[in-house]
Design an enzyme around this catalytic site. Structure first.
Site, mmCIF file in Angstrom:
data_model
loop_
_atom_site.group_PDB
_atom_site.id
_atom_site.type_symbol
_atom_site.label_atom_id
_atom_site.label_comp_id
_atom_site.label_asym_id
_atom_site.label_seq_id
_atom_site.Cartn_x
_atom_site.Cartn_y
_atom_site.Cartn_z
ATOM 1 N N LYS A 234 -43.060 -26.892 -35.657
ATOM 2 C CA LYS A 234 -43.779 -27.370 -34.465
ATOM 3 C C LYS A 234 -43.278 -28.752 -34.040
ATOM 4 N N THR B 121 -48.880 -18.318 -54.594
ATOM 5 C CA THR B 121 -47.473 -18.683 -54.753
ATOM 6 C C THR B 121 -46.618 -18.356 -53.532
ATOM 7 N N GLY B 122 -47.234 -17.850 -52.464
ATOM 8 C CA GLY B 122 -46.552 -17.763 -51.177
ATOM 9 C C GLY B 122 -45.461 -16.720 -51.070
ATOM 10 N N ALA C 184 -35.998 -10.572 -33.934
ATOM 11 C CA ALA C 184 -36.721 -11.207 -32.824
ATOM 12 C C ALA C 184 -38.208 -11.264 -33.145
ATOM 13 N N VAL D 293 -41.372 -13.857 -35.146
ATOM 14 C CA VAL D 293 -41.955 -15.166 -34.856
ATOM 15 C C VAL D 293 -40.953 -16.295 -35.120
ATOM 16 N N LEU E 93 -37.890 -16.257 -32.641
ATOM 17 C CA LEU E 93 -38.184 -16.736 -31.279
ATOM 18 C C LEU E 93 -38.476 -18.226 -31.264
ATOM 19 N N GLU E 94 -39.205 -18.705 -32.294
ATOM 20 C CA GLU E 94 -39.515 -20.142 -32.310
ATOM 21 C C GLU E 94 -38.244 -20.968 -32.537
ATOM 22 N N ALA F 30 -50.816 -19.266 -42.234
ATOM 23 C CA ALA F 30 -51.415 -20.367 -42.987
ATOM 24 C C ALA F 30 -52.939 -20.312 -42.929
ATOM 25 N N HIS G 190 -63.683 -27.662 -14.774
ATOM 26 C CA HIS G 190 -62.670 -27.519 -13.719
ATOM 27 C C HIS G 190 -61.997 -28.869 -13.484
HETATM 28 P P1 FAD Z 1 -46.897 -21.192 -49.437
HETATM 29 O O1 FAD Z 1 -47.161 -22.089 -48.306
HETATM 30 O O2 FAD Z 1 -45.596 -20.496 -49.481
HETATM 31 O O3 FAD Z 1 -47.071 -22.068 -50.754
HETATM 32 C C1 FAD Z 1 -46.788 -21.575 -52.013
HETATM 33 C C2 FAD Z 1 -46.536 -22.744 -52.937
HETATM 34 O O4 FAD Z 1 -46.563 -22.278 -54.268
HETATM 35 C C3 FAD Z 1 -45.178 -23.415 -52.732
HETATM 36 O O5 FAD Z 1 -45.325 -24.812 -52.706
HETATM 37 C C4 FAD Z 1 -44.379 -22.980 -53.950
HETATM 38 O O6 FAD Z 1 -43.432 -23.956 -54.372
HETATM 39 C C5 FAD Z 1 -45.498 -22.878 -54.985
HETATM 40 N N1 FAD Z 1 -45.191 -22.009 -56.123
HETATM 41 C C6 FAD Z 1 -44.655 -20.763 -56.107
HETATM 42 N N2 FAD Z 1 -44.594 -20.270 -57.362
HETATM 43 C C7 FAD Z 1 -45.077 -21.234 -58.170
HETATM 44 C C8 FAD Z 1 -45.274 -21.310 -59.558
HETATM 45 N N3 FAD Z 1 -44.993 -20.301 -60.373
HETATM 46 N N4 FAD Z 1 -45.779 -22.470 -60.060
HETATM 47 C C9 FAD Z 1 -46.090 -23.506 -59.255
HETATM 48 N N5 FAD Z 1 -45.940 -23.464 -57.918
HETATM 49 C C10 FAD Z 1 -45.449 -22.342 -57.393
HETATM 50 N N6 FAD Z 1 -48.137 -19.780 -40.270
HETATM 51 C C11 FAD Z 1 -49.059 -20.141 -39.346
HETATM 52 O O7 FAD Z 1 -50.225 -19.822 -39.485
HETATM 53 N N7 FAD Z 1 -48.685 -20.898 -38.255
HETATM 54 C C12 FAD Z 1 -47.407 -21.284 -38.047
HETATM 55 O O8 FAD Z 1 -47.126 -21.953 -37.054
HETATM 56 C C13 FAD Z 1 -46.441 -20.897 -38.988
HETATM 57 N N8 FAD Z 1 -45.154 -21.267 -38.823
HETATM 58 C C14 FAD Z 1 -44.227 -20.903 -39.753
HETATM 59 C C15 FAD Z 1 -42.910 -21.254 -39.541
HETATM 60 C C16 FAD Z 1 -41.939 -20.885 -40.453
HETATM 61 C C17 FAD Z 1 -40.513 -21.283 -40.211
HETATM 62 C C18 FAD Z 1 -42.319 -20.170 -41.629
HETATM 63 C C19 FAD Z 1 -41.296 -19.805 -42.653
HETATM 64 C C20 FAD Z 1 -43.632 -19.812 -41.847
HETATM 65 C C21 FAD Z 1 -44.600 -20.162 -40.905
HETATM 66 N N9 FAD Z 1 -45.934 -19.795 -41.058
HETATM 67 C C22 FAD Z 1 -46.857 -20.142 -40.107
HETATM 68 C C23 FAD Z 1 -46.383 -19.021 -42.237
HETATM 69 C C24 FAD Z 1 -47.017 -19.974 -43.262
HETATM 70 O O9 FAD Z 1 -46.090 -20.962 -43.622
HETATM 71 C C25 FAD Z 1 -47.468 -19.193 -44.476
HETATM 72 O O10 FAD Z 1 -48.300 -18.130 -44.077
HETATM 73 C C26 FAD Z 1 -48.233 -20.084 -45.439
HETATM 74 O O11 FAD Z 1 -47.434 -21.162 -45.855
HETATM 75 C C27 FAD Z 1 -48.713 -19.296 -46.651
HETATM 76 O O12 FAD Z 1 -49.404 -20.145 -47.489
HETATM 77 P P2 FAD Z 1 -49.479 -19.883 -49.066
HETATM 78 O O13 FAD Z 1 -50.347 -20.953 -49.601
HETATM 79 O O14 FAD Z 1 -49.837 -18.483 -49.305
HETATM 80 O O15 FAD Z 1 -47.985 -20.055 -49.592
HETATM 81 P P1 NAI Z 2 -41.299 -11.174 -38.445
HETATM 82 O O1 NAI Z 2 -41.883 -10.077 -39.235
HETATM 83 O O2 NAI Z 2 -42.168 -11.912 -37.501
HETATM 84 O O3 NAI Z 2 -40.077 -10.626 -37.598
HETATM 85 C C1 NAI Z 2 -38.976 -10.015 -38.203
HETATM 86 C C2 NAI Z 2 -38.207 -9.244 -37.147
HETATM 87 O O4 NAI Z 2 -36.967 -8.867 -37.693
HETATM 88 C C3 NAI Z 2 -38.919 -7.976 -36.705
HETATM 89 O O5 NAI Z 2 -38.949 -7.903 -35.300
HETATM 90 C C4 NAI Z 2 -38.073 -6.870 -37.324
HETATM 91 O O6 NAI Z 2 -38.076 -5.682 -36.569
HETATM 92 C C5 NAI Z 2 -36.718 -7.523 -37.337
HETATM 93 N N1 NAI Z 2 -35.794 -6.965 -38.323
HETATM 94 C C6 NAI Z 2 -36.064 -6.568 -39.587
HETATM 95 N N2 NAI Z 2 -34.948 -6.133 -40.193
HETATM 96 C C7 NAI Z 2 -33.944 -6.254 -39.303
HETATM 97 C C8 NAI Z 2 -32.553 -5.991 -39.326
HETATM 98 N N3 NAI Z 2 -31.960 -5.496 -40.415
HETATM 99 N N4 NAI Z 2 -31.826 -6.241 -38.230
HETATM 100 C C9 NAI Z 2 -32.391 -6.744 -37.111
HETATM 101 N N5 NAI Z 2 -33.716 -7.022 -37.022
HETATM 102 C C10 NAI Z 2 -34.478 -6.789 -38.104
HETATM 103 O O7 NAI Z 2 -40.627 -12.137 -39.515
HETATM 104 P P2 NAI Z 2 -40.099 -13.628 -39.410
HETATM 105 O O8 NAI Z 2 -39.813 -14.001 -38.011
HETATM 106 O O9 NAI Z 2 -39.043 -13.722 -40.443
HETATM 107 O O10 NAI Z 2 -41.339 -14.464 -39.892
HETATM 108 C C11 NAI Z 2 -41.968 -14.167 -41.126
HETATM 109 C C12 NAI Z 2 -43.419 -14.412 -41.049
HETATM 110 O O11 NAI Z 2 -43.684 -15.805 -41.074
HETATM 111 C C13 NAI Z 2 -44.082 -13.940 -39.757
HETATM 112 O O12 NAI Z 2 -44.355 -12.576 -39.769
HETATM 113 C C14 NAI Z 2 -45.326 -14.746 -39.755
HETATM 114 O O13 NAI Z 2 -46.262 -14.129 -40.592
HETATM 115 C C15 NAI Z 2 -44.874 -16.064 -40.360
HETATM 116 N N6 NAI Z 2 -44.634 -17.018 -39.291
HETATM 117 C C16 NAI Z 2 -45.667 -17.370 -38.471
HETATM 118 C C17 NAI Z 2 -45.476 -18.236 -37.434
HETATM 119 C C18 NAI Z 2 -46.602 -18.543 -36.537
HETATM 120 O O14 NAI Z 2 -47.718 -18.232 -36.883
HETATM 121 N N7 NAI Z 2 -46.382 -19.155 -35.383
HETATM 122 C C19 NAI Z 2 -44.185 -18.861 -37.186
HETATM 123 C C20 NAI Z 2 -43.155 -18.397 -38.074
HETATM 124 C C21 NAI Z 2 -43.403 -17.536 -39.103
#
Ligand code: FAD
Ligand code: NAI
Length: 475
Positions: A58, A153-154, A191, A193, A196-197, A330, A454
């Site tokens: 962001k 653990t994400g 294509a 999330v 596109l971002e 998140a 408004h």
């Molecule tokens: P994570 O945030 O992945 O945290 C897991 C943590 O556990 C990490 O710090 C990792 O190091 C730690 N961990 C793993 N294994 C161990 C272990 N064995 N011991 C100790 N620590 C460990 N979501 C939104 O809602 N809005 C967004 O705008 C958004 N943008 C995103 C943009 C990108 C580029 C990406 C990749 C994701 C985005 N997401 C967004 C998704 C969001 O980041 C995840 O859904 C969220 O972080 C999940 O939270 P979590 O706590 O489950 O895991």
């Molecule tokens: P995504 O699931 O959003 O999109 C993956 C895309 O890749 C899909 O359209 C799928 O059809 C395509 N795809 C899969 N295999 C392919 C292949 N072999 N060749 C071509 N296209 C293929 O996954 P993305 O963008 O990696 O994000 C992962 C997750 O992270 C999201 O689903 C979302 O949960 C989270 N996220 C959330 C954000 C937000 O809330 N604003 C921002 C970024 C990530």
């Protein structure tokens, strides 16, 4: 003698750190173990979201949007910009500062709530008499134990076979957030999330962006009408979106990457990129947990298997966030974290999966909650639809951002709101009204009868609700 806690949370992302804070608020002794390290080897709390996800993306979206606006949108306001330049190093430095502020914020919150933090990788050792013993491998190694364990653990970026991430030419989200100079030709596979971002960020900065998507439809999970409108707008902005492709060999050169693929007509194509982002989804992360030691069950897709309450197959072991089923968001992880802490305390923690909002932070933003028109049709639900374009909204005109619309879907008989879909300015903020309305099981008529300020973008929401009953006033 290992340190003993009521609750040990593994993972310090949104699911884990929020679970830890809520558990501490409820009076438990709590430890949180997180493995993430910053570039100096120190802790960096906040997980994917803070370090390489929500927050840095962001920050870059904002910087790149300012750059784009300064380039042409400002002229319309009578603001002339001469000698416009982009300092990518400064843009990345600003992003890093914001990430650090968030990392530090969680350290402060842990101190405030008396959560004990351990920096290192947590793994299960054994379970004896209802007490789980956890090894923390950090700078030093120590053992702690907990009566309840919350696993958060994400997830990790899903790699494409034959195109391993090197974070130099072939990038996951990590590398996509640290590109040091604007690439001339940026390829994006997927294509979704992230595609596109991040594609938007680098396009606004001047890259020629080509998105290659396997599915024949654009944003299949989004309401079709909204997705079509978004596709049109993104193409107009200059994103080249190619649907229905089949990726073939990916060949790395010294300074570029060649992607061989078949297009939607079956013709062989070749594209050369200076950087390639692969964003084809994410996989649950259970690496290093030594889950086998205690018999923790995973499902067939590698997620930790949980019931509706986030209980695993092991007594007093819970799992939340990206590592379990459901949307990888998140705020979903946070809600599950709170709910689990409350369940541990014997309360009725609750997460309503029907009202989890989704936002794609492109420009315009796309946001939605509830069911799409295509889902309602598939479910055989009789519904009424109402739309209102931002073009007819005074505030949107004043902002100079009139693209998109608000769309309401309501039950044909009861008028209960079943879904709200927005593509347009500040959709991420506007969607909250719809979430609240749906939580209270409001009708479209309820929103239509509420006084909205408004001029505000939220009037488009009211007007779309009025349109459900075919009585919008300004369109
Ligand atoms: P994570 O945030 O992945 O945290 C897991 C943590 O556990 C990490 O710090 C990792 O190091 C730690 N961990 C793993 N294994 C161990 C272990 N064995 N011991 C100790 N620590 C460990 N979501 C939104 O809602 N809005 C967004 O705008 C958004 N943008 C995103 C943009 C990108 C580029 C990406 C990749 C994701 C985005 N997401 C967004 C998704 C969001 O980041 C995840 O859904 C969220 O972080 C999940 O939270 P979590 O706590 O489950 O895991
Ligand atoms: P995504 O699931 O959003 O999109 C993956 C895309 O890749 C899909 O359209 C799928 O059809 C395509 N795809 C899969 N295999 C392919 C292949 N072999 N060749 C071509 N296209 C293929 O996954 P993305 O963008 O990696 O994000 C992962 C997750 O992270 C999201 O689903 C979302 O949960 C989270 N996220 C959330 C954000 C937000 O809330 N604003 C921002 C970024 C990530």
């Amino acid at each position: 003698m290992s340190k003993q806690f009521d609750v040990v949370v593994i993972g310090g992302g949104p699911g884990g750190y929020i679970a830890a804070i809520r558990a501490a608020q409820l009076g438990f002794s709590v430890a949180c173990v997180d493995a993430w390290s910053n570039d100096k080897g120190g802790p960096a709390l906040g997980g994917t979201c803070t370090n390489v996800g929500c927050i840095p993306s962001k920050a870059l979206l904002q910087s790149s949007e300012h750059f784009e606006h300064a380039g042409h949108a400002f002229a319309d306001h009578g603001i002339k910009v001469k000698g416009l330049e982009l300092d990518v190093a400064q843009m990345l430095a600003r992003k890093n500062t914001i990430v650090k502020q968030n990392n530090d914020g969680i350290v402060y919150l842990f101190k405030k709530n008396k959560v004990t933090f351990f920096h290192g990788l947590a793994s299960f050792v054994q379970a004896v008499d209802g007490l789980y013993s956890i090894k923390v491998a950090g700078k030093a190694e120590e053992n702690i134990s907990g009566k309840h364990i919350v696993i958060a653990t994400g997830s990790n970026a899903r790699p494409l076979p034959g195109a391993e991430f090197d974070e130099d030419l072939i990038l996951s989200n990590d590398g996509a957030l640290t590109i040091a100079a604007v690439p001339k030709r940026l390829g994006v596979i997927g294509a979704g999330v992230i595609g596109l971002e991040m594609g938007s960020v680098w396009r606004r900065c001047g890259a020629e962006v080509t998105v290659l998507e396997a599915l024949p439809t654009f944003l299949g999970a989004v309401d079709e009408q909204i997705a079509k409108e978004a596709n049109k707008l993104f193409v107009k902005q200059g994103l080249s979106i190619n649907l229905g492709v089949k990726i073939g060999d990916i060949v790395k050169g010294k300074k570029d990457v060649t992607v061989n693929y078949t297009d939607d007509k079956g013709a062989a194509q070749k594209a050369v990129f200076d950087k390639l982002i692969i964003s084809i989804g994410r996989t649950p992360n259970t690496n290093g947990l030594n889950a086998e030691a205690v018999g923790l069950q995973l499902d067939e897709r590698g997620f930790i298997a949980v019931d509706a309450d986030c209980k695993t197959n092991l007594t007093n072991v819970w799992a939340v966030g990206d590592v379990v089923r459901g949307p990888m968001l998140a705020h979903k992880a946070e809600e599950e974290g709170v709910a689990v802490a409350e369940r541990i305390a014997g309360q009725h923690g609750h997460v309503n999966f029907n009202t989890i909002p989704w936002v794609i932070y492109t420009s315009p933003e796309i946001a939605w909650v509830g069911r799409t028109e295509q889902q309602l049709k598939a479910d055989g639900v009789a519904y009424k639809a109402g739309t209102f374009p931002f073009m007819a909204n005074g505030r949107a005109r004043a902002l100079g951002d009139t693209s998109g619309m608000v769309k309401f879907l309501a039950d044909a008989t009861t008028d209960e709101i079943l879904g709200v879909h927005i593509v347009g300015p500040m959709a991420s903020e506007l969607i909250s009204e719809a979430v609240v309305a749906m939580e209270f099981r409001a009708s479209a008529e309820d929103i239509a009868r509420i006084c909205h300020a408004h001029p505000s973008l939220s009037e488009a929401t009211k007007e779309a609700a009025l349109a459900v009953d075919k009585r919008s006033l300004n369109f």
